[in-house]
Design a protein around this motif. Structure first.
Motif, PDB file in Angstrom:
ATOM      1  N   ALA A 135      -1.367  -1.692  -5.868  1.00  0.00           N
ATOM      2  CA  ALA A 135      -2.765  -1.544  -5.468  1.00  0.00           C
ATOM      3  C   ALA A 135      -3.557  -2.793  -5.823  1.00  0.00           C
ATOM      4  CB  ALA A 135      -3.375  -0.316  -6.131  1.00  0.00           C
ATOM      5  N   GLY A 169       0.817  -1.205   0.000  1.00  0.00           N
ATOM      6  CA  GLY A 169       0.000   0.000   0.000  1.00  0.00           C
ATOM      7  C   GLY A 169       0.849   1.251   0.000  1.00  0.00           C
ATOM      8  N   TYR A 197       2.371   1.777  -3.431  1.00  0.00           N
ATOM      9  CA  TYR A 197       1.401   2.308  -4.391  1.00  0.00           C
ATOM     10  C   TYR A 197       1.293   3.821  -4.261  1.00  0.00           C
ATOM     11  CZ  TYR A 197      -3.073   3.678  -6.363  1.00  0.00           C
ATOM     12  OH  TYR A 197      -4.047   4.336  -7.066  1.00  0.00           O
ATOM     13  N   VAL A 241      -5.168   2.105  -0.560  1.00  0.00           N
ATOM     14  CA  VAL A 241      -5.780   1.719  -1.851  1.00  0.00           C
ATOM     15  C   VAL A 241      -7.288   1.970  -1.832  1.00  0.00           C
ATOM     16  CG1 VAL A 241      -3.987  -0.009  -2.257  1.00  0.00           C
ATOM     17  CG2 VAL A 241      -6.131  -0.695  -1.156  1.00  0.00           C
ATOM     18  N   LYS A 289       0.326   0.805 -10.169  1.00  0.00           N
ATOM     19  CA  LYS A 289      -0.946   0.158  -9.829  1.00  0.00           C
ATOM     20  C   LYS A 289      -0.802  -1.321  -9.472  1.00  0.00           C
ATOM     21  CE  LYS A 289      -3.941   3.273 -12.452  1.00  0.00           C
ATOM     22  NZ  LYS A 289      -4.961   3.397 -13.523  1.00  0.00           N
ATOM     23  N   PHE A 322      -8.651   3.438  -4.993  1.00  0.00           N
ATOM     24  CA  PHE A 322      -8.407   2.545  -6.122  1.00  0.00           C
ATOM     25  C   PHE A 322      -9.433   1.418  -6.171  1.00  0.00           C
ATOM     26  CE2 PHE A 322      -6.548  -1.378  -7.772  1.00  0.00           C
ATOM     27  CZ  PHE A 322      -6.099  -0.978  -9.024  1.00  0.00           C
TER      28      PHE A 322
END
Length: 755
Positions: free
Chosen positions: A113, A101, A104, A165, A110, A168
């Motif tokens: 994530a 995390g 990211y 995240v 990505k 996301f």
């Protein structure tokens, strides 16, 4: 505690809670928001490549996480104790999730994530199917782990990963994860495990913080209140105990995170369970404080109780030897140090949210890494600017107890260039369920080498082959018992009869502490409750005296009872016995020294009696010689003992000790001097200054108000030390005649080198 004190404490907590609720709208609740923030991430990105310590830490974490991503995600059905495969896999999962995390947010890739999302979805599928963990040893079983404590560990770290995240993942999947995983998880370790959650203990700190961290991510005011203030109703009976025999709940006890900040810490930052568990608890204490500071800055959590959380970091750093290893007080594993991940984060957070004390930077430099957040970047940038100053560990007396009136721990240091002698004298409260029955005990160090040791805990942490990595039964039968420590044992029975509930009511008391003069530093403390109708008074003095290669340790232990007793005083040394001046017998077959209270674990390897006014015993360890000179009396018994009896699984170390025994007396005074001297090199095979310079240790005076000791040197000089044992005032005037000479002084003690 007085009624007014309790009332004021309740009012403070209520005010804090109201402020918490009012402050909800103060900060824009975007993500990430816990240890990383939107603004913080931008600042970190701006400084990438400019702070080598952060950059190298980032690369190490990236390498570790990338390797795990290649291996793929595994969330096995739990079945093992600590150290077993499923336990270690779930533990690695939460550590890697958190790190992924962070990566990211900092790198913007990505794949990190996706990894966190997929991991959380896998747990979302698994968690609803789990019963209680199949291993039934814990007083509070978890689901992912054998104890709820480790479940709480998981949630503290997973909350940070989820926070990173959050945006996301997307709303639909978030709703599933929160409904099927996080909310049930938080409910289980709180209302589903009140015996774990609703108490004052390092376990509950982890539980409170776990619920609090996920509450901050999910904007759940109910969970946050539960975390801060505990469960309103828990249905637990007063007097309930955990697996270690510790009380889970006392009548009227406050619970929750704030209670865990209030009660275990003294005003000096000492944590009553001891440094090993203070280290373990520092991560949840400080990471939640960091999250509260980022989300609820009006609470000023780092100012709570006069900044106690920051003070506690300094207390911990001072409770280490020259290698940074924590003194193994209470249940403590030897070798644990400030290089642990908990202390890396603690030092970083204390630097940023304290006063940016540049001495902390020197610890961070030694640690060689920082955490991947703004605190870590602040430390790394300051190190890059060469702002670090040495962290100097000085002699210190740390109080114990919420109000600082339950004894304490004194650490006395004498340092010359790169050599340091360190005395640790423990006169604390019981120390919760992790406490030992060791009133007025001590340990002694030559740099990082133990001269006279504290055993520590009997456990092989996270080694499944040894009791599932948990506490061994010998922790109760040996490590906690008084005979395992360098202190007085009466009638072969541990302090408070080895009963936690009795011991928890009492603490030793400081009589006198003075480290103002580096040549004569003193800690003196009393204990009146360990045995019925018995008073104990121990005074330890680290002396720098002309005529000796290194400082001497003078140990005066007075004990007085209303009836005759047997008294044992052990000294647990490491290394090889060299010489002794008393005759002893060695039995043809070994027998245990006793039947209970730890004596059943000691082999009686030798037996002798003091025949002269001084008993001398020397040993060699790690290239240094040590000599114990004791002012024994005719008939005192001298026992050579070694650990290992009644230990069929070889769970205990085979450590050796010398025990000085006085029998059938209502009053006993032990006077001992420990001398550090000389050296031996196995390369040159040359021994230097291998013999003691102390020729005699004599009690020259003792009555109800004073005790005087003379230490004679082979060069003909003698050192006189006199303590006023009935009046510790620094302004009191004293006049005393000793062997025809009148001495006068002001204060609790007098000393003089007589040539």
């Amino acid at each position: 505690m007085t009624a007014n004190f309790i009332k004021n404490k309740v009012l403070k907590i209520l005010a804090f809670t109201v402020l918490l609720l009012l402050s909800k709208s103060v900060v824009a609740q975007s993500h990430p928001r816990l240890v990383l923030t939107k603004k913080g991430v931008a600042e970190i990105k701006d400084n990438l490549g400019k702070a080598p310590l952060f950059d190298s830490s980032l690369q190490d974490v990236k390498k570790e996480v990338d390797a795990e991503i290649i291996l793929g995600i595994e969330v096995p059905v739990p079945k093992d104790f600590s150290g077993g495969y499923t336990h270690e896999r779930h533990k690695k999962n939460f550590l890697i999730m958190q790190k992924a995390g962070f990566l990211y947010q900092i790198l913007g890739d990505k794949k990190y994530a996706v990894y966190v999302k997929d991991m959380l979805m896998a747990y979302t599928k698994l968690y609803p199917t789990l019963p209680l963990h199949p291993q039934e040893r814990s007083y509070a079983r978890g689901k992912l782990f054998w104890q709820a404590l480790n479940d709480a560990n998981w949630l503290v770290y997973a909350s940070q990963a989820y926070d990173c995240v959050y945006d996301f993942i997307g709303g639909n999947d978030r709703a599933i994860i929160e409904k099927e995983l996080f909310r049930p998880f938080a409910d289980f370790i709180s209302i589903g495990s009140p015996q774990f959650f609703n108490r004052v203990h390092n376990h509950s700190t982890w539980g409170n913080v776990a619920v609090g961290m996920i509450a901050l991510v999910m904007d759940d005011a109910e969970l946050l209140d539960r975390a801060l203030n505990g469960l309103k109703e828990d249905g637990l009976p007063a007097g309930m105990k955990d697996n270690d025999g510790g009380l889970i709940k006392q009548e009227g006890q406050k619970t929750g995170f704030l209670a865990n900040v209030d009660e275990p810490f003294s005003p000096d930052g000492y944590y009553n369970e001891g440094p090993y568990y203070q280290r373990y608890a520092m991560y949840p204490f400080l990471v939640f404080a960091e999250a509260l500071q980022n989300t609820k800055p009006d609470l000023k959590i780092f100012e709570y109780r006069n900044g106690i959380l920051i003070k506690s970091v300094y207390a911990l750093l001072n409770l280490t030897n020259s290698k940074g290893e924590f003194f193994p007080l209470n249940d403590g594993q030897k070798g644990m140090s400030y290089y642990s991940r908990e202390l890396v984060s603690s030092v970083d957070i204390a630097y940023l949210y304290g006063n940016k004390d540049t001495s902390l930077l020197s610890i961070a430099e030694k640690q060689g890494r920082v955490q991947l957040d703004n605190a870590g970047m602040a430390v790394a940038l300051a190190v890059k600017k060469k702002l670090a100053k040495p962290f100097t560990k000085k002699s210190i007396d740390l109080s114990d107890g919420q109000d600082g009136n339950q004894g304490g721990v004194a650490v006395i240091r004498n340092k010359s260039k790169d050599d340091e002698l360190t005395l640790v004298m423990k006169y604390t409260s019981q120390g919760s369920s992790h406490g030992h029955f060791d009133k007025l005990s001590f340990s002694y160090y030559n740099n990082s080498s133990e001269i006279l040791q504290d055993y520590g805990l009997a456990r092989f942490v996270n080694i499944e082959q040894k009791g599932g990595g948990n506490y061994l039964k010998e922790n109760e039968t040996w490590a906690k018992q008084t005979i395992a420590h360098n202190t007085i044992i009466q009638n072969e029975t541990s302090h408070f009869k080895g009963d936690f509930e009795i011991g928890d009511k009492f603490s030793s008391k400081r009589y006198f502490f003075d480290a103002s003069n580096p040549k004569i530093q003193i800690i003196s403390a009393t204990e009146d409750n360990a045995y019925p109708d018995t008073k104990m008074h121990r005074t330890m003095v680290l002396l720098e005296v002309d005529g000796y290669e290194k400082p001497l340790l003078l140990d005066i232990f007075q004990v007085k009872s209303k009836r005759p007793n047997q008294y044992d005083l052990p000294f647990y040394y490491l290394g090889q016995m060299m010489t002794e001046n008393f005759k002893y017998e060695t039995p043809k077959s070994l027998e245990p020294l006793g039947k209970s209270f730890g004596y059943e674990h000691l082999w009686k390897e030798g037996f002798g009696k003091a025949g002269v006014e001084n008993t001398k015993f020397s040993w060699l360890d790690n290239g240094s010689f040590y000599t114990l000179t004791s002012a024994t009396e005719q008939g005192d018994e001298l026992l050579l003992a070694r650990l290992g009896a009644n230990d069929p699984n070889f769970n205990l170390r085979r450590d050796a000790g010398l025990i000085i025994r006085k029998k059938n007396t209502d009053k006993a005074t032990y006077i001992n001097v420990i001398e550090t001297h000389g050296s031996y090199s196995p390369v040159t095979e040359v021994a230097i200054n291998a013999s003691s310079s102390v020729t005699a240790v004599e009690k020259v005076y003792e009555d109800e108000s004073y005790i005087g000791v003379s230490i004679k040197n082979k060069n003909g000089s003698s050192f006189l030390f006199v303590l006023a044992t009935a009046n510790n005032s620094v302004s009191e005037k004293h006049i005393l005649e000793i062997k025809g000479t009148i001495y006068s002084w002001v204060g609790a003690y007098f000393s003089k080198l007589i040539k």
